[in-house]
Design an enzyme around this catalytic site. Structure first.
Site, PDB file in Angstrom:
ATOM      1  N   ARG A  10     -10.158 -11.645   1.897  1.00 36.27           N
ATOM      2  CA  ARG A  10     -10.966 -12.723   1.321  1.00 36.27           C
ATOM      3  C   ARG A  10     -10.196 -14.040   1.337  1.00 36.27           C
ATOM      4  O   ARG A  10     -10.790 -15.120   1.412  1.00 36.27           O
ATOM      5  CB  ARG A  10     -11.411 -12.330  -0.099  1.00 36.27           C
ATOM      6  CG  ARG A  10     -10.282 -12.070  -1.051  1.00 36.27           C
ATOM      7  CD  ARG A  10     -10.709 -11.286  -2.288  1.00 36.27           C
ATOM      8  NE  ARG A  10     -10.801  -9.842  -2.036  1.00 36.27           N
ATOM      9  CZ  ARG A  10     -11.141  -8.938  -2.955  1.00 36.27           C
ATOM     10  NH1 ARG A  10     -11.438  -9.325  -4.181  1.00 36.27           N
ATOM     11  NH2 ARG A  10     -11.190  -7.674  -2.647  1.00 36.27           N
ATOM     12  N   LYS A  23       0.840  -1.197   0.000  1.00 39.01           N
ATOM     13  CA  LYS A  23       0.000   0.000   0.000  1.00 39.01           C
ATOM     14  C   LYS A  23       0.875   1.247   0.000  1.00 39.01           C
ATOM     15  O   LYS A  23       2.014   1.200   0.455  1.00 39.01           O
ATOM     16  CB  LYS A  23      -0.859   0.027   1.282  1.00 39.01           C
ATOM     17  CG  LYS A  23      -1.984  -0.981   1.316  1.00 39.01           C
ATOM     18  CD  LYS A  23      -2.773  -0.846   2.610  1.00 39.01           C
ATOM     19  CE  LYS A  23      -3.895  -1.867   2.681  1.00 39.01           C
ATOM     20  NZ  LYS A  23      -4.953  -1.672   1.676  1.00 39.01           N
TER      21      LYS A  23
HETATM   22  N1  BES Z   1      -8.129  -3.834   4.523  1.00 38.56           N
HETATM   23  C1  BES Z   1      -8.277  -3.433   3.168  1.00 38.56           C
HETATM   24  C2  BES Z   1      -9.588  -2.715   2.916  1.00 38.56           C
HETATM   25  C3  BES Z   1      -9.693  -1.309   3.413  1.00 38.56           C
HETATM   26  C4  BES Z   1      -9.179  -0.264   2.685  1.00 38.56           C
HETATM   27  C5  BES Z   1     -10.373  -1.038   4.575  1.00 38.56           C
HETATM   28  C6  BES Z   1      -9.312   1.032   3.127  1.00 38.56           C
HETATM   29  C7  BES Z   1     -10.509   0.258   5.011  1.00 38.56           C
HETATM   30  C8  BES Z   1      -9.983   1.294   4.293  1.00 38.56           C
HETATM   31  C9  BES Z   1      -8.242  -4.644   2.251  1.00 38.56           C
HETATM   32  O1  BES Z   1      -7.435  -5.691   2.654  1.00 38.56           O
HETATM   33  C10 BES Z   1      -7.699  -4.160   0.947  1.00 38.56           C
HETATM   34  O2  BES Z   1      -6.578  -3.775   0.905  1.00 38.56           O
HETATM   35  N2  BES Z   1      -8.545  -4.189  -0.085  1.00 38.56           N
HETATM   36  C11 BES Z   1      -8.165  -3.736  -1.371  1.00 38.56           C
HETATM   37  C12 BES Z   1      -8.696  -4.711  -2.390  1.00 38.56           C
HETATM   38  C13 BES Z   1      -8.178  -4.480  -3.774  1.00 38.56           C
HETATM   39  C14 BES Z   1      -6.723  -4.827  -3.847  1.00 38.56           C
HETATM   40  C15 BES Z   1      -8.985  -5.323  -4.734  1.00 38.56           C
HETATM   41  C16 BES Z   1      -8.748  -2.348  -1.579  1.00 38.56           C
HETATM   42  O3  BES Z   1      -9.879  -2.114  -1.138  1.00 38.56           O
HETATM   43  O4  BES Z   1      -8.068  -1.510  -2.131  1.00 38.56           O
HETATM   44 MN    MN Z   2      -5.417  -5.466   2.011  1.00 37.03          MN
END
Ligand code: BES
Ligand code: MN
Ligand code: ZN
Length: 493
Positions: A345, A271
Site C-alpha cells: 500500500r 516475515k
Molecule cells: N505481499 C504480502 C501479502 C501476501 C501475503 C500475499 C501472503 C500473498 C500471501 C503483503 O505485503 C503483506 O505482507 N501483507 C501483510 C499486511 C499486514 C502486515 C497488515 C499481511 O497480509 O500479513
Molecule cells: Mn509485505
C-alpha cells in the site's frame, strides 16, 4: 505460447490429417452430427467400459479404424458453458501431454452453436497446457511442440465468432504466459531493474511507448512513501509507465497500476522463514499489468490504456524503514508506518497519486496485497474493492467472461476507523480484523479524484504446493475489461 489457431468448416473430422484429435462431447447422448467412424469408436469404448458420457469422463483411443489422426482424446463435457469446455479441454490435453503433438484438431460436438467464448476457452486451455518454466532450470523437459490448433466447425455460421474467440484467447495466452514467466522468476532474476528491462522489451516488440524512472527521478517527483520502502535495499527502485494509444490523444485513458515488489521479506517487520520464497511472486500485480499491455497491444482496441508499475524490493538493512517512522506521500498526506510488511500500500498510494495527471476514465490497481484476502476468498476469486458501482459491475462481468473471476468486497467508511494515527495523517495498518478491507481503505484515501477499483490477487496470482507457480491471473479479467470498455466507448459515440 507460440501455436497458431485456425477454424476449419467441415463435418468430416475423421478424414482430417493432424497428430491428434481432441473430441469434446457435450450432452448425455452421443451427438447426432458426429462422424461415423468416431461415433462407432466412442460407442465401442462405452460398451467396453473405457468411457462414458458422464461429466468429466475421458479416454485415449489409438489408431481408430477409419480415422486419419493416429490419436484421439475424447472427453465428456459437464455442460454447454465455456467454463466446462475449458476444464474438459484441459483434461483432454493432459491425456496428450508428452506425445509430441504438433498439429491438434479439436471438435466440439453436441453444442447448439460454438460461440466466441467457447473458442476462447479452448485456446486458453491450450495456452495453459503449453507453458513451461525453463529460464533457471536447464534440466526442465523440452517445451511442448504444439504449433497449430485446428478447430473444426460444422457450419459457416459459427466461424466468425469462433475466429474472434480464438484471436482473443491467443492474445490473452501471450499476456498470461508473460505474466507467469515474470512471476516465476526468482528475486535475483527479476529485480526492479530486470522488470523494467522486460517491460521495455515487451513495449518495443508490441509498439508501445514506455518511460522508466530511476531513483533520482522518483525523488524529484516526491514519492516519499514508495522511496521509503525501497530504501532498505541495494537494488534501485524503478517506476515504469507504458502507453498504448488506440484512440485520439484527447480520449481519457484507462489506467492499470501494478504492485511490483520483486521480493517481500517484510523488511524490519520480518516475515517468518517458512514459505518466504513465495514472496518472489509479490510482483504479480506488475506482471499482470505487463501481460495485459501485451495482450491489448495485440488486440488493438480503439481506446487509450496506460500501465504503471512501482517496483522495488522490501528488505531489512541499516537503512531500512522502521516501525514508527513517518513518511510523506506524493499526495502530501503523512503515513505512520506501524508495520514495514504492509509495504504494498505504501508504494501503490504514490502510484495512484501519480496517475491523476492522466485524468483517467478509470483506474484499477492490481496487487498481491494481503494474506487476509487469501483467508477470505482462497484461490478462486480475486478480491475486488470499489466505491463505484458501475466500475465494480464492469469488473465482475469481465471476470465472469474471462473465466478469471473476482468478488466484490465492501469499502464502508466504518472500516477506515482503524487507520487513525496520533503521529501522522494515517497509519499503514489497522487491526487484524478485515485486513483485506482495511488495506483497500488505506488506498481509498489516495483516490478521491479517481474513478477507482482495487484488485487483491494475493490468493489468485500463484499456486503453492506441488504445482507451485504463477497463474498469470488476472490478465484475462483485465483484458476483457479493457476490450469491453472499448466497445462501450464506441457505442457511446
Ligand atoms: N505481499 C504480502 C501479502 C501476501 C501475503 C500475499 C501472503 C500473498 C500471501 C503483503 O505485503 C503483506 O505482507 N501483507 C501483510 C499486511 C499486514 C502486515 C497488515 C499481511 O497480509 O500479513
Ligand atoms: Mn509485505
Ligand atoms: Zn507484499
Amino acid at each position: 505460447m507460440d501455436f497458431r489457431t485456425q477454424v476449419i468448416v467441415s463435418g468430416a473430422s475423421s478424414r482430417l490429417s493432424a497428430d491428434a484429435l481432441l473430441l469434446l462431447l457435450v450432452g448425455q447422448s452421443l451427438p447426432a452430427g458426429l462422424d461415423e467412424p468416431l461415433a462407432k469408436a466412442v460407442n465401442e469404448a462405452i460398451a467396453q467400459g473405457d468411457f462414458s458420457l458422464k461429466p468429466g469422463k475421458l479416454a485415449y483411443l489409438r489408431q481408430v479404424a477409419g480415422v486419419k489422426t493416429p490419436r484421439v482424446a475424447v472427453v465428456s463435457v459437464r455442460d454447454d458453458s465455456a467454463k466446462a469446455l475449458k476444464a474438459a479441454a484441459a483434461a483432454g490435453l493432459g491425456l496428450l501431454k508428452g506425445l509430441g503433438v504438433k498439429h491438434l484438431a479439436v471438435q466440439i460436438s453436441g453444442l447448439t452453436a460454438v460461440g466466441a467464448a467457447h473458442a476462447e476457452a479452448l485456446a486458453g486451455a491450450a495456452g495453459d497446457a503449453v507453458y513451461l518454466y525453463r529460464s533457471t532450470k536447464p534440466s526442465a523437459p523440452p517445451p511442448p511442440v504444439l504449433a497449430k490448433i485446428s478447430l473444426l466447425l460444422a457450419s459457416k455460421a459459427e466461424a466468425q465468432a469462433a475466429d474472434e474467440g480464438l484471436a482473443r484467447g491467443a492474445a490473452i495466452n501471450e499476456g498470461v504466459a508473460l505474466a507467469r514467466e515474470l512471476g516465476n522468476r526468482p528475486g535475483n532474476h527479476c529485480t526492479p531493474t530486470m522488470l523494467a528491462a522486460e517491460s521495455r522489451k515487451m513495449a518495443r516488440a508490441s509498439g508501445l511507448k514506455i518511460e522508466v524512472l530511476d531513483r533520482k527521478q522518483i525523488e524529484a517527483l516526491g514519492m516519499g512513501s514508495f522511496l521509503a520502502v525501497a530504501q532498505g535495499s541495494d537494488e534501485p527502485p524503478r517506476f515504469i509507465v507504458m502507453h498504448y494509444q488506440g484512440a485520439v490523444k484527447s480520449s481519457a485513458p484507462l489506467v492499470l497500476v501494478g504492485k511490483g515488489i520483486t521480493f517481500d521479506s517484510g523488511g524490519i517487520s520480518l516475515k517468518p522463514g517458512g514459505e518466504m520464497d513465495e514472496m518472489k511472486f509479490d510482483m504479480g500485480g506488475a506482471a499482470s499489468v505487463i501481460g495485459t499491455m501485451r495482450a491489448v497491444a495485440q488486440l488493438k482496441p480503439k481506446l487509450n490504456l496506460i500501465g504503471v508499475i512501482a517496483a522495488c524490493e522490501n528488505l531489512p538493512s541499516g537503512r531500512a524503514l522502521k516501525p514508527g517512522d513517518v513518511v510523506t506521500s506524493l499526495s502530501g498526506q503523512t503515513i505512520e508506518v506501524l508495520n514495514t510488511d504492509a509495504e504494498g500500500r505504501l508504494i501503490l498510494c504514490d502510484a495512484l497519486t501519480y496517475v491523476e495527471r492522466f485524468k483517467p476514465a478509470a483506474v484499477v490497481d492490481i496487487a498481491t496485497l494481503t494474506g487476509a484476502c487469501v483467508v477470505a476468498l482462497g484461490a478462486v476469486r480475486s478480491g475486488m474493492f470499489s466505491p463505484d458501482d458501475s466500475l465494480a459491475a464492469e469488473l465482475l462481468a469481465a471476470g465472469d467472461a474471462a473465466l478469471d473471476t473476482c468478488w466484490r468486497m465492501p469499502v464502508d467508511d466504518e472500516y477506515d476507523e482503524g487507520l487513525k494515527s496520533n503521529f501522522a495523517d494515517m497509519a499503514n495498518i489497522a487491526g487484524r480484523a478485515g485486513g483485506a478491507v482495511t488495506a483497500a481503505m488505506f488506498l481509498k484515501r489516495f483516490t478521491a479524484n479517481l474513478r477507482w477499483a482495487h484488485l487483491d490477487i494475493a490468493g489468485t496470482a500463484w499456486k503453492s504446493g506441488a504445482a507451485k507457480g504463477s497463474t498469470g491471473r488476472p490478465v484475462g479479467l483485465l483484458t476483457h475489461w479493457v476490450m469491453a470498455q472499448a466497445q462501450a466507448q464506441a457505442q457511446a459515440k
